[in-house]
Design a protein around this motif. Structure first.
Motif, PDB file in Angstrom:
ATOM      1  N   THR A  40     -38.184 -15.511  30.149  1.00  0.00           N
ATOM      2  CA  THR A  40     -37.814 -14.175  29.506  1.00  0.00           C
ATOM      3  C   THR A  40     -36.674 -13.751  29.950  1.00  0.00           C
ATOM      4  O   THR A  40     -35.749 -13.386  29.395  1.00  0.00           O
ATOM      5  N   PRO A  41     -36.564 -13.604  31.474  1.00  0.00           N
ATOM      6  CA  PRO A  41     -35.231 -12.953  31.858  1.00  0.00           C
ATOM      7  C   PRO A  41     -33.856 -13.961  31.468  1.00  0.00           C
ATOM      8  O   PRO A  41     -32.867 -13.171  30.893  1.00  0.00           O
ATOM      9  N   LEU A  42     -34.180 -15.283  31.348  1.00  0.00           N
ATOM     10  CA  LEU A  42     -32.975 -16.081  30.730  1.00  0.00           C
ATOM     11  C   LEU A  42     -32.701 -15.634  29.455  1.00  0.00           C
ATOM     12  O   LEU A  42     -31.434 -15.614  29.027  1.00  0.00           O
ATOM     13  N   LEU A  43     -33.648 -15.437  28.636  1.00  0.00           N
ATOM     14  CA  LEU A  43     -33.461 -15.375  27.178  1.00  0.00           C
ATOM     15  C   LEU A  43     -32.784 -13.696  26.992  1.00  0.00           C
ATOM     16  O   LEU A  43     -31.740 -13.777  26.312  1.00  0.00           O
ATOM     17  N   LEU A  44     -33.386 -12.715  27.846  1.00  0.00           N
ATOM     18  CA  LEU A  44     -32.594 -11.528  27.661  1.00  0.00           C
ATOM     19  C   LEU A  44     -31.246 -11.522  28.200  1.00  0.00           C
ATOM     20  O   LEU A  44     -30.281 -11.035  27.652  1.00  0.00           O
ATOM     21  N   ALA A  45     -30.838 -12.292  29.177  1.00  0.00           N
ATOM     22  CA  ALA A  45     -29.757 -12.456  29.865  1.00  0.00           C
ATOM     23  C   ALA A  45     -28.509 -13.124  28.671  1.00  0.00           C
ATOM     24  O   ALA A  45     -27.558 -12.503  28.402  1.00  0.00           O
ATOM     25  N   LEU A  46     -29.071 -14.311  27.972  1.00  0.00           N
ATOM     26  CA  LEU A  46     -28.336 -14.893  27.027  1.00  0.00           C
ATOM     27  C   LEU A  46     -28.255 -13.937  25.910  1.00  0.00           C
ATOM     28  O   LEU A  46     -26.662 -13.997  25.238  1.00  0.00           O
ATOM     29  N   PHE A  47     -29.149 -13.183  25.547  1.00  0.00           N
ATOM     30  CA  PHE A  47     -29.042 -12.303  24.347  1.00  0.00           C
ATOM     31  C   PHE A  47     -27.895 -11.276  24.535  1.00  0.00           C
ATOM     32  O   PHE A  47     -27.099 -10.877  23.671  1.00  0.00           O
ATOM     33  N   CYS A  48     -27.828 -10.593  25.664  1.00  0.00           N
ATOM     34  CA  CYS A  48     -26.806  -9.705  26.170  1.00  0.00           C
ATOM     35  C   CYS A  48     -25.555 -10.359  26.279  1.00  0.00           C
ATOM     36  O   CYS A  48     -24.748  -9.534  25.931  1.00  0.00           O
ATOM     37  N   HIS A  49     -25.499 -11.507  26.597  1.00  0.00           N
ATOM     38  CA  HIS A  49     -24.162 -12.254  26.911  1.00  0.00           C
ATOM     39  C   HIS A  49     -23.608 -12.370  25.499  1.00  0.00           C
ATOM     40  O   HIS A  49     -22.387 -12.047  25.465  1.00  0.00           O
ATOM     41  N   ARG A  50     -24.372 -12.850  24.581  1.00  0.00           N
ATOM     42  CA  ARG A  50     -23.934 -13.164  23.203  1.00  0.00           C
ATOM     43  C   ARG A  50     -23.719 -11.787  22.307  1.00  0.00           C
ATOM     44  O   ARG A  50     -22.606 -11.781  21.464  1.00  0.00           O
ATOM     45  N   ALA A  51     -24.351 -10.795  22.694  1.00  0.00           N
ATOM     46  CA  ALA A  51     -23.894  -9.190  22.264  1.00  0.00           C
ATOM     47  C   ALA A  51     -22.959  -8.796  22.660  1.00  0.00           C
ATOM     48  O   ALA A  51     -22.117  -7.982  22.051  1.00  0.00           O
ATOM     49  N   THR A  52     -22.308  -9.079  23.997  1.00  0.00           N
ATOM     50  CA  THR A  52     -21.011  -8.308  24.565  1.00  0.00           C
ATOM     51  C   THR A  52     -20.206  -9.234  24.411  1.00  0.00           C
ATOM     52  O   THR A  52     -19.011  -8.582  24.715  1.00  0.00           O
ATOM     53  N   CYS A  86     -24.257  -3.666  25.559  1.00  0.00           N
ATOM     54  CA  CYS A  86     -25.628  -4.434  25.013  1.00  0.00           C
ATOM     55  C   CYS A  86     -26.546  -3.615  24.420  1.00  0.00           C
ATOM     56  O   CYS A  86     -26.924  -2.438  24.873  1.00  0.00           O
ATOM     57  N   PRO A  87     -26.574  -3.701  22.983  1.00  0.00           N
ATOM     58  CA  PRO A  87     -27.321  -2.879  22.282  1.00  0.00           C
ATOM     59  C   PRO A  87     -28.920  -2.706  22.615  1.00  0.00           C
ATOM     60  O   PRO A  87     -29.525  -3.701  23.156  1.00  0.00           O
ATOM     61  N   ASP A  88     -29.193  -1.454  22.479  1.00  0.00           N
ATOM     62  CA  ASP A  88     -30.679  -1.190  22.840  1.00  0.00           C
ATOM     63  C   ASP A  88     -31.137  -1.491  24.064  1.00  0.00           C
ATOM     64  O   ASP A  88     -32.270  -2.480  24.237  1.00  0.00           O
ATOM     65  N   ARG A  89     -30.599  -1.111  25.272  1.00  0.00           N
ATOM     66  CA  ARG A  89     -30.907  -1.786  26.609  1.00  0.00           C
ATOM     67  C   ARG A  89     -32.315  -1.481  26.971  1.00  0.00           C
ATOM     68  O   ARG A  89     -32.997  -2.109  27.746  1.00  0.00           O
ATOM     69  N   THR A  90     -32.905  -0.225  26.411  1.00  0.00           N
ATOM     70  CA  THR A  90     -34.178   0.250  26.904  1.00  0.00           C
ATOM     71  C   THR A  90     -35.397  -0.745  26.210  1.00  0.00           C
ATOM     72  O   THR A  90     -36.235  -0.976  27.074  1.00  0.00           O
ATOM     73  N   ILE A  91     -35.113  -1.276  25.175  1.00  0.00           N
ATOM     74  CA  ILE A  91     -35.988  -2.197  24.523  1.00  0.00           C
ATOM     75  C   ILE A  91     -35.926  -3.398  25.226  1.00  0.00           C
ATOM     76  O   ILE A  91     -37.126  -3.943  25.882  1.00  0.00           O
ATOM     77  N   LEU A  92     -34.860  -3.812  25.726  1.00  0.00           N
ATOM     78  CA  LEU A  92     -34.644  -5.071  26.572  1.00  0.00           C
ATOM     79  C   LEU A  92     -35.321  -5.039  27.835  1.00  0.00           C
ATOM     80  O   LEU A  92     -35.646  -5.749  28.429  1.00  0.00           O
TER      81      LEU A  92
END
Length: 304
Positions: free
Chosen positions: A292-304, A89-95
């Motif tokens: 927000t946690p759901l959006l972040l989880a969805l973002f990481c899922h799509r990125a990976t 997942c790109p840029d985990r620090t920002i997320l």
């Protein structure tokens, strides 16, 4: 808000007929006659709005806070733990900072709940209100920074970017921290013509962060798509975050104009609509800590 009491231009006629008759016992008699019309009574009737956030909404605050802390905590653990699947997942620090901001918002939320603490201290109210908005400002700035720099974000600048974002967020939350006060057990932002500097600075900050900034992102993305070249904002699912706050920016501005009598509400329906939308905007902003946690989880899922 909630009391749009309009007085009639010419008040109801009040005629008093005094009759004095002298006697040894000083006999007094008074005869009062009040001439009220139906229009006078309608104009004097209070306009009562439906209150969405009062003492009865305490379970909503408690459940939302608990679920927000749980969701944000789980996501923080997953992002910060060196798991192989999350390393992609790109840029985990920002997320992780986004998840941390959402969790901080959830922690502060019960302090601002109506009826939670009738003897709420003013200092606690100011600090809670400041952290409440600072976390929201930081999340908005992080989404914008990541959308503009995410794919090309230099890791050497990551710490400086994070410090700059949180410093700006805390600075922009300073006006609401200084202006907040406790009224009848409620932690609010009082707005009046006598004390207007800090509240209006806060309102301008909300409009810039929650409304103008996302509009700039969309405009930049649209220009890039039309031209088909050049650098521009990177559209992603995190932009959905702003849907929870744009109405809040608009409604607190309109509410401030009404409170300072720069905007008049001539009908009770208009006043009730403003009150309803104002509290609906606050509820929508509160619900972002669940989304927000759901959006972040969805973002990481799509990125990976």
């Amino acid at each position: 808000m909630g009391n749009c009491l309009h007085r009639a231009e010419s008040g109801p006629q009040n005629s008093e007929n005094w009759t004095f008759s002298s006697s040894e016992d000083y006999d007094w008699s008074l005869n009062y006659t009040y001439n009220y019309t139906d229009d006078d009574l309608n104009m004097a009737a209070p306009c009562r709005s439906c209150v969405l956030l009062d003492d009865t909404s305490l379970p909503f605050f408690a459940i939302t806070s608990a679920l927000g802390i749980l969701g944000g905590g789980i996501l923080l653990f997953a992002l910060l733990k060196p798991l192989a699947c999350w390393n992609l997942c790109p840029d985990r620090t920002i997320l992780a900072q986004l998840a941390g901001g959402s969790t901080l918002f959830s922690i502060v939320l019960p302090i601002l709940a109506p009826g939670w603490n009738p003897a709420l201290d003013t200092v606690v109210c100011c600090m809670a209100h400041g952290l409440w908005y600072a976390s929201a400002f930081a999340q908005a700035l992080l989404v914008c920074a990541y959308s503009c720099l995410g794919p090309e974000l230099n890791q050497s600048w990551l710490l400086k970017l994070s410090l700059a974002v949180w410093s700006v967020a805390l600075l922009m939350a300073l006006p609401v921290t200084l202006a907040s006060d406790v009224v009848s057990g409620f932690c609010i932002l009082p707005i009046s013509n006598d004390e207007w500097v800090w509240p209006w600075i806060h309102i301008v900050a909300c409009i810039v962060i929650f409304l103008i900034l996302p509009l700039g992102l969309v405009q930049g993305w649209a220009i890039q798509r039309v031209k088909g070249r050049g650098s521009g904002p990177w559209a992603n699912v995190l932009w959905v975050w702003f849907l929870f706050w744009w109405l809040h920016a608009i409604m607190i501005g309109l509410d401030a104009l009404v409170r300072t009598e720069n905007l008049s509400m001539h009908t009770c329906f208009a006043q009730q609509t403003l009150d309803f939308l104002l509290q609906s905007a606050e509820i929508l902003g509160i619900l972002h800590c669940l989304a927000t946690p759901l959006l972040l989880a969805l973002f990481c899922h799509r990125a990976t």
